[in-house]
Design a protein around this motif. Structure first.
Motif, PDB file in Angstrom:
ATOM      1  N   ASP A 250      -1.566  16.118  -2.123  1.00 47.23           N
ATOM      2  CA  ASP A 250      -1.152  15.228  -3.209  1.00 47.23           C
ATOM      3  C   ASP A 250      -2.379  14.423  -3.636  1.00 47.23           C
ATOM      4  O   ASP A 250      -2.688  13.383  -3.062  1.00 47.23           O
ATOM      5  CB  ASP A 250      -0.031  14.293  -2.750  1.00 47.23           C
ATOM      6  N   GLY A 251      -3.058  14.943  -4.639  1.00 44.88           N
ATOM      7  CA  GLY A 251      -4.234  14.262  -5.170  1.00 44.88           C
ATOM      8  C   GLY A 251      -3.900  13.364  -6.335  1.00 44.88           C
ATOM      9  O   GLY A 251      -4.801  12.863  -7.012  1.00 44.88           O
ATOM     10  N   HIS A 252      -2.608  13.171  -6.601  1.00 45.97           N
ATOM     11  CA  HIS A 252      -2.145  12.373  -7.734  1.00 45.97           C
ATOM     12  C   HIS A 252      -1.842  10.935  -7.337  1.00 45.97           C
ATOM     13  O   HIS A 252      -2.403   9.990  -7.883  1.00 45.97           O
ATOM     14  CB  HIS A 252      -0.868  12.979  -8.339  1.00 45.97           C
ATOM     15  N   HIS A 253      -0.916  10.786  -6.389  1.00 44.40           N
ATOM     16  CA  HIS A 253      -0.385   9.469  -6.068  1.00 44.40           C
ATOM     17  C   HIS A 253      -1.331   8.650  -5.197  1.00 44.40           C
ATOM     18  O   HIS A 253      -2.131   9.194  -4.436  1.00 44.40           O
ATOM     19  CB  HIS A 253       0.979   9.605  -5.381  1.00 44.40           C
ATOM     20  N   ALA A 254      -1.194   7.346  -5.323  1.00 45.90           N
ATOM     21  CA  ALA A 254      -2.042   6.430  -4.558  1.00 45.90           C
ATOM     22  C   ALA A 254      -1.527   6.302  -3.125  1.00 45.90           C
ATOM     23  O   ALA A 254      -0.326   6.294  -2.878  1.00 45.90           O
ATOM     24  CB  ALA A 254      -2.059   5.065  -5.227  1.00 45.90           C
ATOM     25  N   ASN A 255      -2.475   6.201  -2.193  1.00 46.33           N
ATOM     26  CA  ASN A 255      -2.134   5.849  -0.820  1.00 46.33           C
ATOM     27  C   ASN A 255      -2.246   4.332  -0.682  1.00 46.33           C
ATOM     28  O   ASN A 255      -2.288   3.614  -1.684  1.00 46.33           O
ATOM     29  CB  ASN A 255      -3.032   6.598   0.170  1.00 46.33           C
ATOM     30  N   MET A 256      -2.320   3.833   0.550  1.00 49.07           N
ATOM     31  CA  MET A 256      -2.378   2.391   0.744  1.00 49.07           C
ATOM     32  C   MET A 256      -3.588   1.763   0.055  1.00 49.07           C
ATOM     33  O   MET A 256      -3.474   0.711  -0.589  1.00 49.07           O
ATOM     34  CB  MET A 256      -2.417   2.052   2.240  1.00 49.07           C
ATOM     35  N   LEU A 257      -4.760   2.396   0.146  1.00 45.13           N
ATOM     36  CA  LEU A 257      -5.954   1.847  -0.499  1.00 45.13           C
ATOM     37  C   LEU A 257      -5.789   1.807  -2.013  1.00 45.13           C
ATOM     38  O   LEU A 257      -6.125   0.815  -2.668  1.00 45.13           O
ATOM     39  CB  LEU A 257      -7.195   2.664  -0.134  1.00 45.13           C
ATOM     40  N   GLY A 258      -5.281   2.890  -2.582  1.00 46.66           N
ATOM     41  CA  GLY A 258      -5.079   2.953  -4.023  1.00 46.66           C
ATOM     42  C   GLY A 258      -4.022   1.974  -4.501  1.00 46.66           C
ATOM     43  O   GLY A 258      -4.169   1.345  -5.558  1.00 46.66           O
ATOM     44  N   GLU A 259      -2.953   1.846  -3.715  1.00 38.20           N
ATOM     45  CA  GLU A 259      -1.902   0.898  -4.088  1.00 38.20           C
ATOM     46  C   GLU A 259      -2.423  -0.536  -4.038  1.00 38.20           C
ATOM     47  O   GLU A 259      -2.080  -1.362  -4.894  1.00 38.20           O
ATOM     48  CB  GLU A 259      -0.697   1.063  -3.159  1.00 38.20           C
ATOM     49  N   TYR A 260      -3.250  -0.827  -3.054  1.00 40.07           N
ATOM     50  CA  TYR A 260      -3.807  -2.176  -2.948  1.00 40.07           C
ATOM     51  C   TYR A 260      -4.764  -2.453  -4.108  1.00 40.07           C
ATOM     52  O   TYR A 260      -4.728  -3.527  -4.712  1.00 40.07           O
ATOM     53  CB  TYR A 260      -4.529  -2.334  -1.609  1.00 40.07           C
ATOM     54  N   LEU A 261      -5.595  -1.473  -4.428  1.00 39.13           N
ATOM     55  CA  LEU A 261      -6.522  -1.626  -5.551  1.00 39.13           C
ATOM     56  C   LEU A 261      -5.741  -1.862  -6.849  1.00 39.13           C
ATOM     57  O   LEU A 261      -6.062  -2.769  -7.623  1.00 39.13           O
ATOM     58  CB  LEU A 261      -7.402  -0.387  -5.677  1.00 39.13           C
ATOM     59  N   GLY A 262      -4.728  -1.040  -7.086  1.00 40.94           N
ATOM     60  CA  GLY A 262      -3.929  -1.190  -8.298  1.00 40.94           C
ATOM     61  C   GLY A 262      -3.258  -2.552  -8.372  1.00 40.94           C
ATOM     62  O   GLY A 262      -3.256  -3.207  -9.422  1.00 40.94           O
ATOM     63  N   ALA A 263      -2.693  -2.998  -7.256  1.00 39.21           N
ATOM     64  CA  ALA A 263      -2.014  -4.290  -7.235  1.00 39.21           C
ATOM     65  C   ALA A 263      -2.981  -5.439  -7.496  1.00 39.21           C
ATOM     66  O   ALA A 263      -2.621  -6.422  -8.155  1.00 39.21           O
ATOM     67  CB  ALA A 263      -1.311  -4.491  -5.892  1.00 39.21           C
ATOM     68  N   CYS A 264      -4.214  -5.313  -7.009  1.00 40.75           N
ATOM     69  CA  CYS A 264      -5.217  -6.352  -7.258  1.00 40.75           C
ATOM     70  C   CYS A 264      -5.539  -6.450  -8.752  1.00 40.75           C
ATOM     71  O   CYS A 264      -5.729  -7.546  -9.292  1.00 40.75           O
ATOM     72  CB  CYS A 264      -6.492  -6.064  -6.460  1.00 40.75           C
ATOM     73  N   VAL A 265      -5.592  -5.298  -9.423  1.00 40.06           N
ATOM     74  CA  VAL A 265      -5.830  -5.294 -10.871  1.00 40.06           C
ATOM     75  C   VAL A 265      -4.681  -5.983 -11.594  1.00 40.06           C
ATOM     76  O   VAL A 265      -4.878  -6.860 -12.438  1.00 40.06           O
ATOM     77  CB  VAL A 265      -6.006  -3.854 -11.389  1.00 40.06           C
ATOM     78  N   TRP A 266      -3.466  -5.580 -11.286  1.00 42.82           N
ATOM     79  CA  TRP A 266      -2.284  -6.165 -11.922  1.00 42.82           C
ATOM     80  C   TRP A 266      -2.221  -7.672 -11.644  1.00 42.82           C
ATOM     81  O   TRP A 266      -1.865  -8.453 -12.527  1.00 42.82           O
ATOM     82  CB  TRP A 266      -1.014  -5.498 -11.398  1.00 42.82           C
ATOM     83  N   TYR A 267      -2.536  -8.061 -10.436  1.00 38.63           N
ATOM     84  CA  TYR A 267      -2.470  -9.471 -10.055  1.00 38.63           C
ATOM     85  C   TYR A 267      -3.361 -10.325 -10.952  1.00 38.63           C
ATOM     86  O   TYR A 267      -2.930 -11.361 -11.472  1.00 38.63           O
ATOM     87  CB  TYR A 267      -2.898  -9.610  -8.591  1.00 38.63           C
ATOM     88  N   GLU A 268      -4.606  -9.887 -11.152  1.00 40.84           N
ATOM     89  CA  GLU A 268      -5.511 -10.696 -11.970  1.00 40.84           C
ATOM     90  C   GLU A 268      -5.071 -10.720 -13.431  1.00 40.84           C
ATOM     91  O   GLU A 268      -5.152 -11.759 -14.089  1.00 40.84           O
ATOM     92  CB  GLU A 268      -6.946 -10.187 -11.854  1.00 40.84           C
ATOM     93  N   VAL A 269      -4.604  -9.600 -13.955  1.00 42.96           N
ATOM     94  CA  VAL A 269      -4.169  -9.559 -15.355  1.00 42.96           C
ATOM     95  C   VAL A 269      -2.948 -10.458 -15.574  1.00 42.96           C
ATOM     96  O   VAL A 269      -2.886 -11.221 -16.536  1.00 42.96           O
ATOM     97  CB  VAL A 269      -3.842  -8.114 -15.789  1.00 42.96           C
ATOM     98  N   LEU A 270      -1.984 -10.394 -14.668  1.00 39.49           N
ATOM     99  CA  LEU A 270      -0.730 -11.124 -14.851  1.00 39.49           C
ATOM    100  C   LEU A 270      -0.842 -12.618 -14.552  1.00 39.49           C
ATOM    101  O   LEU A 270      -0.244 -13.446 -15.240  1.00 39.49           O
ATOM    102  CB  LEU A 270       0.370 -10.520 -13.976  1.00 39.49           C
TER     103      LEU A 270
END
Length: 306
Positions: A250-270
């Motif tokens: 599964d090269g599509h979905h985020a693992n824990m590192l990817g989910e954390y990175l994504g959440a950090c982006v959303w956190y700063e924007v929101l």
């Protein structure tokens, strides 16, 4: 009095450093990628002294078209289950459920590079959000590239316009999301930018383990997947019965590192609050990696403000 003044001064400094506590009401219209990117968002918000109220509308693999057509089915017949989400409500009712601060939309990742697949459905959703949640700001969630050893790239399609490398996929989706944001005068949540920065960092990026041969691998053998932002290779248990485990990619979905990175982006924007130094780190995530991902998310968000 001097002691009181000193305490007041210290409290002011702490308050100024921490920033103003915020409550954000968020509705996400997406798929597994929006679920991935917001997995740790509530935890980051809590650690940052904020409050998140989040209503996710998730349909696996859903595109702009899928969500638009679901809403249209609900408009035509409110009793039609095809127009309802798992909450038992249609998109209209979900939009009117709260005074949302933000509503997000995104394209399905497999189509993200191809702007021709965005319209007219993205515009229809924008207009629908404006009609039923006029106070909400529309945000466009930029999804991310697949892992460099995903079958999409190791066994590329002959189809014209299909990205054959990770870089091609990112360049395509980056341009498509930028074009949509420009048309809508909307802000982007640059999760895809953050993934690309991490995936191409010369000192941190994931490198394919060329010594691993999936054709002869036996459980529990797996390649070295250090710093992968994606799930990657894993052994899957049978869905039913007592069959053998199978090796999957599964090269599509985020693992824990990817989910954390994504959440950090959303956190700063929101929340308008940098994730750098946020005390929430998921169990099992190396603090050094967490610090890198926080910094990467911050870089991606700040680059969009220049």
């Amino acid at each position: 009095m001097k002691a009181f003044a000193l305490i007041a001064s210290l409290l002011f400094c702490v308050s100024s450093f921490a920033g103003e506590a915020k409550t954000v009401k968020l509705l996400t219209i997406g798929n597994s990628f929006s679920a991935n990117a917001t997995h740790y968002l509530g935890d980051l918000a809590k650690a940052g002294g904020h409050t998140l109220l989040h209503q996710p509308l998730v349909i696996g693999g859903a595109s702009f078209q899928v969500h638009a057509e679901k809403a249209q089915k609900h408009e035509a017949d409110p009793a039609d289950k095809a127009g309802l989400y798992t909450s038992g409500r249609g998109l209209k009712e979900n939009l009117e459920l709260q005074k949302w601060d933000y509503v997000t939309i995104q394209q399905a990742s497999i189509k993200s590079h191809d702007f021709a697949t965005y319209q007219p459905y993205a515009a229809w959703l924008r207009d629908y959000v404006t009609k039923h949640a006029p106070q909400a700001k529309l945000l466009i969630h930029e999804t991310w590239e697949y892992r460099k050893d995903d079958p999409r790239f190791t066994k590329p399609s002959d189809k014209s316009g299909e990205p054959k490398t990770q870089d091609e996929m990112y360049n395509g989706l980056h341009a498509a999301y930028d074009k949509l944001a420009a048309e809508f005068s909307a802000r982007i949540i640059p999760t895809g930018d953050a993934f690309h920065i991490a995936d191409t960092d010369p000192n941190w990026a994931y490198q394919t383990d060329t010594t691993f041969n999936p054709k002869i691998a036996k459980t529990p053998e797996l390649p070295n997947q250090t710093h992968s932002l994606h799930v990657g290779w894993r052994w899957n248990k049978p869905k039913t019965g007592n069959g053998p485990v199978t090796l999957g990619m599964d090269g599509h979905h985020a693992n824990m590192l990817g989910e954390y990175l994504g959440a950090c982006v959303w956190y700063e924007v929101l929340f308008g609050d940098s994730p750098v130094g946020n005390t929430f780190i998921p169990k099992g995530l190396d603090p050094k990696d967490a610090a890198f991902l926080q910094e990467t998310a911050h870089r991606a968000v700040q680059a969009r403000l220049k």
